[in-house]
Design a protein around this motif. Structure first.
Motif, PDB file in Angstrom:
ATOM      1  N   GLU A  39      57.309  39.040  49.089  1.00 25.76           N
ATOM      2  CA  GLU A  39      55.922  38.132  48.745  1.00 25.76           C
ATOM      3  C   GLU A  39      54.865  38.942  47.643  1.00 25.76           C
ATOM      4  O   GLU A  39      54.241  38.587  46.777  1.00 25.76           O
ATOM      5  N   TRP A  40      55.547  40.708  48.337  1.00 23.02           N
ATOM      6  CA  TRP A  40      54.229  41.649  47.519  1.00 23.02           C
ATOM      7  C   TRP A  40      55.675  41.901  46.800  1.00 23.02           C
ATOM      8  O   TRP A  40      54.637  43.702  46.260  1.00 23.02           O
ATOM      9  N   ASN A  48      50.042  36.758  40.522  1.00 20.12           N
ATOM     10  CA  ASN A  48      48.568  36.191  40.748  1.00 20.12           C
ATOM     11  C   ASN A  48      47.549  37.437  41.251  1.00 20.12           C
ATOM     12  O   ASN A  48      46.756  37.351  42.101  1.00 20.12           O
ATOM     13  N   TRP A  49      48.013  38.362  40.465  1.00 23.75           N
ATOM     14  CA  TRP A  49      47.126  39.665  40.255  1.00 23.75           C
ATOM     15  C   TRP A  49      45.933  39.202  40.442  1.00 23.75           C
ATOM     16  O   TRP A  49      44.615  40.137  41.082  1.00 23.75           O
ATOM     17  N   LYS A  50      44.850  38.504  39.724  1.00 25.93           N
ATOM     18  CA  LYS A  50      43.312  37.796  40.019  1.00 25.93           C
ATOM     19  C   LYS A  50      43.276  37.425  41.304  1.00 25.93           C
ATOM     20  O   LYS A  50      42.100  37.945  41.916  1.00 25.93           O
ATOM     21  N   GLU A  51      44.261  36.624  41.840  1.00 30.55           N
ATOM     22  CA  GLU A  51      43.608  35.913  43.157  1.00 30.55           C
ATOM     23  C   GLU A  51      44.220  36.995  44.227  1.00 30.55           C
ATOM     24  O   GLU A  51      43.088  37.053  44.968  1.00 30.55           O
ATOM     25  N   ILE A  52      45.047  38.036  44.105  1.00 30.39           N
ATOM     26  CA  ILE A  52      45.277  38.890  44.814  1.00 30.39           C
ATOM     27  C   ILE A  52      42.945  40.165  45.040  1.00 30.39           C
ATOM     28  O   ILE A  52      42.463  39.809  45.832  1.00 30.39           O
ATOM     29  N   GLY A  53      43.175  39.854  43.870  1.00 27.32           N
ATOM     30  CA  GLY A  53      41.745  41.143  43.680  1.00 27.32           C
ATOM     31  C   GLY A  53      40.539  39.819  43.800  1.00 27.32           C
ATOM     32  O   GLY A  53      39.606  41.173  44.651  1.00 27.32           O
ATOM     33  N   ASN A  57      37.490  42.966  49.677  1.00 27.22           N
ATOM     34  CA  ASN A  57      36.031  42.931  50.335  1.00 27.22           C
ATOM     35  C   ASN A  57      35.554  44.156  49.343  1.00 27.22           C
ATOM     36  O   ASN A  57      33.747  43.404  49.550  1.00 27.22           O
ATOM     37  N   SER A  58      35.958  44.226  48.208  1.00 28.72           N
ATOM     38  CA  SER A  58      34.728  44.998  47.526  1.00 28.72           C
ATOM     39  C   SER A  58      33.497  44.079  46.431  1.00 28.72           C
ATOM     40  O   SER A  58      32.783  44.680  46.071  1.00 28.72           O
ATOM     41  N   VAL A  59      33.959  42.884  46.275  1.00 26.89           N
ATOM     42  CA  VAL A  59      33.246  42.236  45.805  1.00 26.89           C
ATOM     43  C   VAL A  59      31.586  41.502  46.449  1.00 26.89           C
ATOM     44  O   VAL A  59      30.614  41.772  46.134  1.00 26.89           O
ATOM     45  N   ASP A  60      31.876  41.846  47.786  1.00 24.15           N
ATOM     46  CA  ASP A  60      30.697  41.484  48.436  1.00 24.15           C
ATOM     47  C   ASP A  60      29.633  43.517  48.754  1.00 24.15           C
ATOM     48  O   ASP A  60      28.646  43.118  49.006  1.00 24.15           O
ATOM     49  N   PHE A  61      30.480  44.429  48.485  1.00 23.71           N
ATOM     50  CA  PHE A  61      29.425  45.345  48.468  1.00 23.71           C
ATOM     51  C   PHE A  61      28.637  45.703  47.020  1.00 23.71           C
ATOM     52  O   PHE A  61      29.036  45.045  46.085  1.00 23.71           O
ATOM     53  N   ASP A  62      27.692  45.874  47.543  1.00 20.81           N
ATOM     54  CA  ASP A  62      26.536  46.218  46.326  1.00 20.81           C
ATOM     55  C   ASP A  62      27.223  48.295  46.001  1.00 20.81           C
ATOM     56  O   ASP A  62      26.217  48.753  46.660  1.00 20.81           O
TER      57      ASP A  62
END
Length: 81
Positions: A39-40, A48-53, A57-62
């Motif tokens: 799979e990897w 599928n790089w965009k979906e993996i990114g 969790n980094s999107v949730d951090f300010d």
């Protein structure tokens, strides 16, 4: 020869591993794998790089909030003599 078994129930997994361990002396090798290694592959990541990114969790951090907390702790320790 390889056999891949997907076990969803932990109790069944424990019993199955117990049974297979009895055959280790006869040439059975038990290899545990949490996810499919294919799979990897580079091709999978390229497609599928965009979906993996987006699953990280980094999107949730300010970042600014973390920076302000760190600076606050630093100044508290520095000037709290």
């Amino acid at each position: 020869m390889k056999i891949i078994i997907n076990v969803l129930n932990e109790e069944i997994l424990d019993n199955l591993l117990w049974l297979l361990k009895h055959f280790e002396k006869d040439g059975v090798e038990i290899i545990k794998s949490e996810e499919d290694k294919e799979e990897w592959s580079d091709e999978y990541i390229e497609k599928n790089w965009k979906e993996i990114g987006m699953k990280t969790n980094s999107v949730d951090f300010d970042d600014d909030e973390k920076l302000y907390e760190a600076v606050g702790e630093f100044y508290n320790e520095k000037y709290s003599d």
